[in-house]
Structures are given as C-alpha cells and as structure tokens.
Design an enzyme around this catalytic site. Structure first.
Site, PDB file in Angstrom:
ATOM      1  N   ASN A   1      60.481  -8.550  27.403  1.00  0.00           N
ATOM      2  CA  ASN A   1      60.324  -9.579  26.127  1.00  0.00           C
ATOM      3  C   ASN A   1      58.889  -9.889  25.712  1.00  0.00           C
ATOM      4  O   ASN A   1      58.340 -10.846  26.522  1.00  0.00           O
ATOM      5  CB  ASN A   1      61.251 -10.630  26.259  1.00  0.00           C
ATOM      6  CG  ASN A   1      61.370 -11.652  25.026  1.00  0.00           C
ATOM      7  OD1 ASN A   1      60.789 -11.138  23.984  1.00  0.00           O
ATOM      8  ND2 ASN A   1      62.057 -12.587  25.005  1.00  0.00           N
TER       9      ASN A   1
ATOM     10  N   GLY B   1      62.562 -22.118  32.557  1.00  0.00           N
ATOM     11  CA  GLY B   1      61.652 -22.228  31.165  1.00  0.00           C
ATOM     12  C   GLY B   1      60.898 -20.688  30.905  1.00  0.00           C
ATOM     13  O   GLY B   1      60.062 -20.550  30.426  1.00  0.00           O
ATOM     14  N   THR B   2      61.386 -19.718  32.025  1.00  0.00           N
ATOM     15  CA  THR B   2      60.761 -18.665  32.213  1.00  0.00           C
ATOM     16  C   THR B   2      61.026 -17.540  31.090  1.00  0.00           C
ATOM     17  O   THR B   2      60.350 -16.425  30.721  1.00  0.00           O
ATOM     18  CB  THR B   2      60.635 -18.096  33.407  1.00  0.00           C
ATOM     19  OG1 THR B   2      62.172 -17.956  33.609  1.00  0.00           O
ATOM     20  CG2 THR B   2      60.249 -18.760  34.576  1.00  0.00           C
TER      21      THR B   2
ATOM     22  N   GLY C   1      59.332 -25.424  37.134  1.00  0.00           N
ATOM     23  CA  GLY C   1      59.384 -25.453  38.755  1.00  0.00           C
ATOM     24  C   GLY C   1      58.326 -25.257  39.387  1.00  0.00           C
ATOM     25  O   GLY C   1      57.766 -26.429  39.982  1.00  0.00           O
TER      26      GLY C   1
ATOM     27  N   LYS D   1      57.112  -5.213  36.634  1.00  0.00           N
ATOM     28  CA  LYS D   1      56.429  -5.911  37.876  1.00  0.00           C
ATOM     29  C   LYS D   1      56.498  -7.292  37.376  1.00  0.00           C
ATOM     30  O   LYS D   1      56.910  -7.610  36.263  1.00  0.00           O
ATOM     31  CB  LYS D   1      55.182  -5.421  38.242  1.00  0.00           C
ATOM     32  CG  LYS D   1      55.127  -3.968  38.554  1.00  0.00           C
ATOM     33  CD  LYS D   1      53.755  -3.347  38.995  1.00  0.00           C
ATOM     34  CE  LYS D   1      52.861  -3.050  38.082  1.00  0.00           C
ATOM     35  NZ  LYS D   1      51.674  -2.179  38.979  1.00  0.00           N
ATOM     36  N   GLY D   2      56.105  -8.139  38.446  1.00  0.00           N
ATOM     37  CA  GLY D   2      56.172  -9.530  37.762  1.00  0.00           C
ATOM     38  C   GLY D   2      55.079 -10.065  37.137  1.00  0.00           C
ATOM     39  O   GLY D   2      53.875  -9.663  37.056  1.00  0.00           O
TER      40      GLY D   2
ATOM     41  N   LYS E   1      57.520 -11.623  23.634  1.00  0.00           N
ATOM     42  CA  LYS E   1      57.326 -12.826  23.172  1.00  0.00           C
ATOM     43  C   LYS E   1      57.302 -13.900  24.356  1.00  0.00           C
ATOM     44  O   LYS E   1      56.377 -14.491  24.416  1.00  0.00           O
ATOM     45  CB  LYS E   1      58.382 -13.348  22.110  1.00  0.00           C
ATOM     46  CG  LYS E   1      58.191 -14.649  21.477  1.00  0.00           C
ATOM     47  CD  LYS E   1      59.020 -15.017  20.433  1.00  0.00           C
ATOM     48  CE  LYS E   1      58.814 -16.096  19.578  1.00  0.00           C
ATOM     49  NZ  LYS E   1      59.694 -16.449  18.638  1.00  0.00           N
TER      50      LYS E   1
ATOM     51  N   GLU F   1      53.358 -15.527  37.952  1.00  0.00           N
ATOM     52  CA  GLU F   1      52.189 -16.133  38.550  1.00  0.00           C
ATOM     53  C   GLU F   1      50.762 -15.259  38.459  1.00  0.00           C
ATOM     54  O   GLU F   1      49.757 -15.977  38.076  1.00  0.00           O
ATOM     55  CB  GLU F   1      52.550 -15.874  40.138  1.00  0.00           C
ATOM     56  CG  GLU F   1      53.297 -17.029  40.331  1.00  0.00           C
ATOM     57  CD  GLU F   1      54.386 -16.836  41.767  1.00  0.00           C
ATOM     58  OE1 GLU F   1      54.100 -17.575  42.494  1.00  0.00           O
ATOM     59  OE2 GLU F   1      55.163 -15.926  41.744  1.00  0.00           O
TER      60      GLU F   1
END
Lengths: 714, 325
Positions: free
Chosen positions: A607, A447-448, A219, A676-677, A609, A680
């Site tokens: 995760n 796909g994240t 995306g 946290k993210g 990986k 990006e």
C-alpha cells in the site's frame, strides 16, 4: 490492487474515536489498579506502611512485596523486566513497581497509593555513563601508525542519549476472569506475547487466556514486552474476583516501560587514497538498565553496510540503575547508523571525495561479513535517483559556503538499511454468504497499516473490492501470525494471507461440487474456476456469496500457513538513501530541517499510501533523535524530564515536507509477494544525514546527539 | 490530587471573601489543575473566578487595559493589541499551544509556575515547593534553568513569555484585596528567590490580579519578541527577548529590552538599553552593547551556553526590531 494508494480500512473509526483501545474497555463492576513506584534508585525496601491506604475509601486491596500477588518467574525473554513485580524487595531502579492498590475508582486507588509510606535501605545508584559529556566533542584526531592496512586513517567517537518511545497511548491493561478463564484487553505488539507471558507468570494454561489487542496507539518497541501493569492487573483480578483496569501515568511509562539505551561508538577506519575502505573497527558501548536484560548491539550495523576486507565490532555493556532498556524503532541500527554515516562523511571530506561517491566506492555487492550474495539490493539506484531528484550535484564543495539571509544552509545524505526476513505465519480467511470475507491472524496494527495490508492482499487474491474484506487482528484465538516487531509483519503475514486466500478458493470449489443445493453439484472440481469473487463452469457463473446462500451454509474458511524462510545462502536487507537540507541560524544556532527526500528499496510495496506514511513517520522520529530527544538522568537515577513537555518530540513546525520514493523492485527470494520490511528502515540514517547537513552548513561536526543549538554556538 | 472544596464566585468581592490561607483561584486551570494532579499544588479550596467581570481590552488614558480574565488567545488576536503593542501579541502567540491559549487567562499567565522538573516532581527536594528541603537543580539537570537573579536556594526560570513583553513595556498590574486596589509595576510584582523562593510575588493572601495596564509607546511598532528554543513550537524559551527601538536617521533614540528564559523573573536589561542610546543602529553597535546583559550571571553545569545565547538573541532581536542588517 497491490502497489497503489489505499486508504486505511481502520482510518474512519480511528479518527472518529470509535476504535476501542485497551483503556477504553468498559466492563461492568470494573475496579481500578494504581501502581506504587519506588522513590529511590537502588537499595532494599525495609518496610511499607499500608494501613492508611487500606482504610482509605473504596480500597479493595493493597499488594506489596510484603503482601504480594504470586507471580512465577518470567521464562520467555521479551526485552522487558527481568523479574515479575512485587516478588522481591530489591530496588533496581527509580520508579520500579513496589505496590498495587486496587479500589472502586481510579481516584480512590491513586489517593490511597499516596498514603503509603515506604522505608528503604538506600545505596547510591549507578547512573554515570563514562565518556559522555554535554560539551561538544573534540574535533577529529588523526591516528598515525595505529593501523597499517591503509594509508589514510580516521578515528572518532559518537554518543547518543537515552530516548523514549513516547507512543501516544499509555500502557493499559484490563483483566477479567470467568472461573479459570482469563480475558485480557491490553496494549501489545503481539497478542501471543501476552498470552505466553501470562501463562508463565500466572501458571495458567495458555488456552485459558484470551488476549484482545485490536488497536494499539503506537508501539515503536515499547509495547513488545509486558510491563508491570499486565501481570498485576491479571493477578489482582484473579485474587479479587473482580475485573481490574490499570493504566500507567506518563511518568510511569517513562520510568518503567522501557527506553532506548545510551550508547557510544568509537569508529576507526583505514582506506586507500582513493577512498576504498581497508578496515573498519567499531567499538560499541551500550547501557543496560538493571531492571532488564536487554542491551543494544550498537556497533553491528557496521558489519553489513560497507565493503571492507577487515571489519571488527565490539560490544561493551554498562549496567545502570534504570528500568529495562528495550527495543526502540531500529534498535542498534538507528544509533549505529548515526556513527558510521557521520564517520563516512568525515572521511569523505578528509579525502575530498563527494559523500555519495564515497559510498558508491565502498558499495557492498556481497554481504560484507559473510561474503554471501544479497537476495536483492538496489541501494546504488537509491543513491543515484536520490542525488538526481534532490539536486545533489549543485551542492557546494566547501562547508559553511551557502547562506540565505541569516541562515547557514547545508545538505547531507546517509544510507539506510535494515534487516529483512520472513517468519512463519498462519492466517484464516473466511467467505460469507453476504459476499464479504474476513481475514484473521494474531498480528497487531500499531498504526502501521497492517489491517489494510491484510485487506488489500486478501482482496487481491479473492478478486473482490477491499471494502468487502474485514481484517481481524489482535486476538489470541486467531491463527498464529507475526507479532509487530523487527519490520516483520507484512513480509511474514502477507504471504500467509495469500496462501489462505487461495486455499479458501479450493474450499469453496469443494463445497460447490459436493453440496447438493449447489448448481455445480457433482461436477469435476478441476472444471470449476474461481475468478474475481465468483466460481464458474461450463457457462454458469455464480458469486461466492450467492453460492453460499444457495447452499445455505454460513461460510467456508481456510487456514493458510506460510513457513519460515530458511536460506543460509543469502543476506536479506531493505535499503534506502536519505537526502536533506538543514538551516542553522548564524547568530543563535538553532538547526532546522527544511527539505527531505528518502528513496527506498524495500521490495514490493503493498500500500503505497501507508508505506509512504510509515517512512515519513520514521523520518519525523529520526528528526527527533537527531535534534531534540534525550531523556536526562540525574544522580538520583530518576529520568528528570519524564513528561511530554520536557521530553521533546518533533511538532509539525519542526517537520518539512518529506518526499518518499519507492523503487518497487520485488525481492525474488524473500517470498512470492516480494515484500521486505519498512517499519524501521526509515529512521536508519536520518540522524547521520542531519548531522552531515549541519556540518555542511556550519563547519561544526557534532558527534553527540541530540544536535542542539548550544553545540553550534561556537 | 487531594480532596478540596470548590467554590464559584460571581463578583470580585465574593471571590475575595471566599479566599483564605491555602485557597487558590482557578481561571483557565492550565497551570493549577496540572500541578494539582501532580500533588505539587495542594489547595484545600479552589475558587473558580471564570465568571468574574474582569474582561475587556481597551485603550484608555494613554494605556492599554487588559482584564485579568481575558484569554491569551483573545488578547493575541485583539486588533487594539496588535496595533498598539504587537510585541504582546507576538509573545502570546509564541507561548504554549492554541488549545492552552484558548483557556489560559492573562492574570493566570502572570501567576504560572516554573517548569523546573524538580519543582514538578514531588519525590524530589525543592525549596520552592517545600521550603528548606534543598535544590537538586543546582547540581542536577539544569540546562533550562536561570542564570540571572538566582540564589543558592533556587535557580528556577520564570516561564511566562508575555510577562517579558510586559516588563519591557513597563506594564503595571492592578491588584485588589479587601483593602481596595493597588497598582504595582509588573517588574516589582515578582520577587527574586533569595532564601524564600516559595514567595514568588508581592500578592497578599487572598489578593487578586484584576487588570494589566500597559502604557502606550509611540514607537512600539518597531518591536519584536524573539523566542529561541530547541523545538519550533510548544516549548518554553531557552532565551527570549522583547525589544522595541526608536530610531532617528539610523541613530538609537530610545530602546526597551527585557529577556526571558534566563532569569528567575522577567529580566529588564536597562544597562544594555543605556549603552545603545545614541548609537548607530547596526550589528556592530548591538554586539558591543550587549555585554552588560549578563552582568552577575551565574551559569550552571548544563546552561553555560546561556550567557552567549542571550547576547546573541538580543543582537538578533534588535536587528529585527530596527529592521536593519
């Protein structure tokens, strides 16, 4: 279970082709829609001759602004088109949807579309972005006396071109109606975004719209909005009483489904002789496609990155006759960091200070533009650990000082940061008599690795193997979870999965003490313990599968909600540092990235990986941003290289081994999970690190992306 | 894509009989099918020539013979090719992708069309696609376009890599028509665009390439094919250089040079070859000799770097081929 390498739970079906993507949807009686697009960049449509198309074999309908499908105005801003397709005759950009042909086969629809002739009253499109040039920019100019706060001054401008997301899966939508209920299979970064948009534009109650988007082939922001094929397929299907499938061609994706805008940043900084910043000004200019509303706040990254008593950023918007500019991985930050990280490198060189040291001297221990404390920040550890592992101390002090055969070798580094937050999310967990559990929410996996995050967190809370958890995403009938955008999925959905998985244990215990068939019937619920997939009390232990089977119930479930984080007292961001080596051929100038290390401080990593993959993928995309990617527009306002042979994304040969380290310091304030993210974060700073390494290798400072060999020939 | 007839030929004479004005031969399809999907090529008949007996890679009478229907990948890997003319193998392996090389034929490679983004977009004018409609590339986006052999009608770059190697090696193509066979040097097979850019080669209507013949060269092992591009794989050349060099005690005895990515056809660099002969093989000699490579070059707004890049590429290729530093 959290914080280890776990294989993607959807990996096998994806690599074997079993995962259903939107365009794979098979519905009996489906018809095919093909978009007709404008061949001018600005003007008015004066006429469309559709007679030949209507008479063409298999054609069921031809919709145009003269014979439109009624669509109501868009209300919710989704960073996509301002106006629904076919509702007016104005041409705002080349490749705008001006017609929709529906036929029995895709070939019939496409062939008929080719028979439509359109006349326009043309106007010259606006395509010029002042100040951009394909030539190398001038070297640094010293500004003397322009600013008075410090004794050292620096000013330079940095420019970036249009770029496109280039997700592997093109935009596709399949719509079918059952009376007044719509089912739509579509690409999306959030099923609820589709439901909301369609409800508005079709005038249908959202509960009558079922959106399915279980798998999305990339995306990067380009599937946040709902582009023209979504409302057209749904409205045409309603009008015709037949299922309609519409898939954009790659050229159409380039023209109408969003792009990263062109930007220019002019950075002026002052600092003391020992490198402490006393002021930063970043005047940002961004393009806005007239097809949409969105533009990039390109200078804003400067507000929160380095400590300085004075920071000012500005934003100027240049409207152009192009399709909507939209969010693309780290919108604002990816371009913003290129400028500031280049400028910091230039200033450090001017002062004779090491680039890592320069950043440490300007370390923002508080949020620079608000003075608030951070929820957590270990960026200094990223710098130090990265420098240590990369061997930064061995870096030559001078530029163009390291040569290996015919290759000039340089190293560079840059800071990465991206905003973090936590929205509200609800998740349902259900336990089944066969000992498995399902976890569902409207979230999207582009796909994240979001499927696997759901499975890991639920398995961890339930104390059962990951393989016994079935995550269910991309279905609008599930509880409302976070859309996939803003690096927000795991930090928002993760805590809700934990809440739901704990709540379902309570439901299970309630069942155990209230169901007459249960061996725990009548016991005090407080005496029952749930642990590792089983309930136990007074020496009796029973797995939840056996308990549900014994009680003869189909399952127990609970919906858990994790609220939006409201904390006006702290600043929240993820952090990281990139270190890279670049080689440039002394004769022919081609830049090649040969080493990479990223050290990330993103809180709890669920995760390792998939998270590593996520950062690696972002670095690859950043290599494209730095060295290859640029969509060109000529005077006709057409993106001339709108195909994957002419628009260059990195291939394997362009990508070195990418080492990724996570510091794994849970953020104590963002949530109990502490995540946290990272979606990006990884691309932020990549182009700056590469530009800095190219400069170190060659002595040439390139301030205009992409850094192609022609800018290095000297 | 438009409706078309489809015919399959099992012999060359069948194929020639099926051909008519407006028909196209289909080999690997890696150019034709692409361009038909884009409506850029609109043959009314497509003749499948994949079954024709135009295979075989042989050394015969001092020349390497390559059947027109040999696939790029097979030619690149063939031991006779890699030993006799490694430059050909290298040029092929730097072309396209593995999947495309498995499909595309040698004959088809020589017939591939330009990657000009105006040629490939039917909403744009293009003198090559629609004679007389104009050339937007002259004033549009032209970073990848040619600087040599261009005209006011067309600046499209010839896209083939292996054709550049073939031209350096003075390869010939065997062409068959109902009148029989004729042999044409590949360099003369291609036309300059002039005012008729739609006519790219000397093939007559219904004429078919059956074979490529490459004379052997005793010093061909001292050769290279250098391809310069932004992306390291799967991209057409910004510049490319096919170079072979014969040295005796470090002095250039003979040399072959041709360039790609810069010309409207594969560009033999005879003046540079002459300037190199008798010189000592060293970087300075090479740098001095390359000036004439860009004689007559007409750079455009976005490819003004190409003359410099071409000269630098030639020097680099000569250093590689000569094995000197």
């Amino acid at each position: 279970m959290i914080g280890h390498d776990v294989d993607r739970v959807d990996g096998r079906i994806k690599v074997t082709g079993a995962a259903p993507y939107a365009a794979d949807t098979k519905i009996p009686g489906v018809t095919y829609g093909y978009l007709v697009t404008s061949t001018v960049g600005r003007g008015q449509i004066t006429g469309m001759d559709t007679a030949a198309a209507l008479a063409s074999p298999g054609v069921l309908a031809v919709y145009t602004p003269f014979n439109p499908l009624k669509l109501f105005a868009y209300v919710q801003e989704q960073n996509d088109e301002r106006l629904p397709p076919l509702q007016d005759k104005e041409i705002r950009f080349f490749g705008q949807a001006i017609g929709f042909v529906v036929a029995e086969t895709w070939e019939q629809a496409r062939d008929a579309a080719g028979l439509i002739t359109t006349t326009y009253q043309q106007q010259p499109p606006i395509t010029e972005f002042p100040g951009r040039t394909l030539q190398k920019f001038d070297e640094v100019e010293e500004v003397v006396g322009a600013q008075t706060l410090g004794d050292i001054t620096f000013t330079a401008s940095y420019t970036t071109p249009f770029q496109h997301h280039c997700a592997m899966e093109p935009h596709a939508t399949v719509a079918t109606w059952n009376n007044d209920h719509l089912t739509v299979y579509t690409v999306s970064q959030g099923a609820l975004l589709v439901q909301r948009r369609l409800s508005e534009t079709l005038g249908v109650d959202p509960v009558k719209i079922h959106v399915l988007s279980p798998h999305v082939g990339g995306g990067f922001g380009g599937k946040w909005g709902n582009w023209a094929q979504v409302p057209l397929a749904c409205a045409a299907s309603r009008a015709l009483g037949r299922p309609v499938k519409a898939v954009l061609t790659r050229e159409q994706v380039f023209a109408m489904a969003g792009h990263r805008p062109m930007t220019r940043q002019t950075i002026s900084m002052t600092c003391t002789a020992d490198g402490k910043l006393t002021s930063i000004v970043n005047d940002g200019v961004t393009s806005r496609g007239l097809g949409g509303n969105w533009s990039e706040s390109v200078a804003n990254w400067t507000l929160t990155t380095y400590a300085s008593p004075n920071i000012r950023v500005t934003k100027t918007i240049m409207p152009l006759n192009l399709g909507a500019a939209t969010v693309m991985r780290a919108p604002g930050e990816a371009n913003g960091s290129f400028a500031l990280e280049s400028a910091m490198d230039e200033l450090a060189e001017q002062l004779g200070i090491d680039p890592v040291e320069m950043r440490l001297r300007n370390y923002a221990t508080l949020v620079p533009n608000t003075g608030k404390p951070w929820s957590s920040k270990h960026l200094d550890e990223c710098y130090r650990r990265g420098a240590e592992e990369f061997g930064w101390s061995r870096r030559a002090k001078q530029v163009r000082a390291t040569v290996d055969g015919d290759w000039l070798v340089g190293t560079g580094m840059a800071t990465a940061t991206y905003g973090a937050s936590r929205g509200q999310a609800s998740i349902k967990v259900r336990l089944y008599p066969n000992g498995t559990a399902s976890v569902s929410g409207t979230a999207a996996d582009l796909g994240t690795g979001q499927y696997t995050v759901f499975a890991i967190l639920a398995a961890d809370e339930l104390g059962i193997p990951v393989a016994r958890v079935r995550p269910e995403l991309g279905d609008s009938t599930s509880p409302a979870a976070a859309n996939a955008g803003g690096s927000n999925s795991t930090c928002t959905n993760g805590p809700a999965v934990q809440v739901a998985a704990r709540s379902v244990q309570t439901e299970l215990i309630t069942l155990a003490v209230t169901n007459p068939r249960s061996p725990f019937h009548g016991k005090d619920p407080a005496s029952i313990v749930y642990r590792d997939g089983s309930v136990s009390s007074g020496g009796l232990t029973m797995s939840f599968g056996t308990l549900l089977t014994t009680c003869d119930v189909g399952g127990v479930e609970a919906i858990g909600t994790s609220p939006r984080l409201v904390d006006p007292e702290h600043g929240y961001r993820s952090f990281g540092a990139h270190f890279c080596e670049v080689r440039v051929h002394r004769l022919t100038g081609e830049p090649r990235v040969t080493r990479w290390l990223s050290v990330c401080d993103a809180g709890t990593i669920v995760n390792t990986k998939a998270a590593r993959s996520q950062i690696q993928g972002a670095v690859v995309m950043g290599i494209g941003q730095a060295l290859l990617e640029a969509t060109e527009v000529d005077a006709s306002a057409r993106f001339t290289n709108a195909n994957l042979a002419s628009y260059l994304v990195p291939v394997h040969a362009d990508v070195p081994r990418i080492d990724v380290r996570f510091l794994d310091h849970p953020d104590p304030l963002v949530s109990g999970l502490g995540a946290k993210g990272i979606g990006e974060l990884g691309i932020v700073g990549v182009a700056g690190a590469i530009a800095n390494a190219v400069h170190h290798a060659t002595g040439v400072r390139v301030r205009d992306l992409p850094i192609t060999l022609d800018k290095l020939l000297g | 894509m438009r409706a078309f007839d489809f015919a399959t030929a099992s012999t060359v004479s069948d194929a020639l009989k099926l051909a008519r004005p407006g028909s196209a031969f289909l080999a690997g399809g890696t150019t034709l099918v692409d361009l038909m999907k884009l409506d850029v090529m609109t043959p009314d008949r497509v003749i499948d020539v994949n079954a024709l007996p135009l295979k075989g890679i042989k050394l015969r009478d001092g020349a390497l013979h390559i059947g027109a229907m040999e696939r790029m990948g097979d030619v690149a890997a063939h031991p006779v090719v890699t030993s006799v003319h490694p430059m050909i193998s290298r040029a092929l392996l730097l072309s396209a992708s593995g999947q495309l090389r498995n499909m595309a034929s040698i004959g088809g490679n020589l017939m591939q069309r330009t990657r000009c983004d105006y040629f490939r977009d039917v909403t744009s004018a293009c003198n090559k696609r629609l004679p007389g409609s104009g050339c937007p590339a002259l004033t549009g986006i032209n970073r990848g376009h040619a600087i040599l052999g261009t005209s006011d009608s067309c600046v499209a770059t010839h896209a083939s890599d292996v054709a550049v190697a073939f031209v350096a090696l003075e390869a010939q193509v065997v062409l068959r028509s109902s009148d029989g066979d004729r042999t044409v040097p590949l360099e003369d097979f291609y036309r300059l665009p002039g005012s008729t850019p739609e006519r790219e080669n000397v093939l007559g209507p219904g004429e078919l390439i059956t074979e490529v013949v490459v004379p052997t060269l005793s010093w061909a092992r001292h050769s290279t094919y250098l391809k310069i591009r932004d992306r390291q794989s799967y991209e057409f050349a910004l510049t490319s250089v096919a170079a072979a060099i014969s040295l005796k005690r470090g002095v250039v005895q003979d040399v072959r040079l041709a360039a790609g990515g810069v010309g409207t056809k594969p560009w033999r660099l005879r003046a540079v070859e002459e300037a190199l002969k008798g010189g000592v093989a060293m970087e300075r000699t090479f740098s001095d000799a390359v000036e004439s490579a860009v004689d007559g070059a007409r750079p455009l707004a976005h490819n003004a770097f190409k003359p410099s890049l071409l000269k630098r590429s030639i020097v680099r290729a000569l250093l590689d081929a000569a094995g000197v530093r």
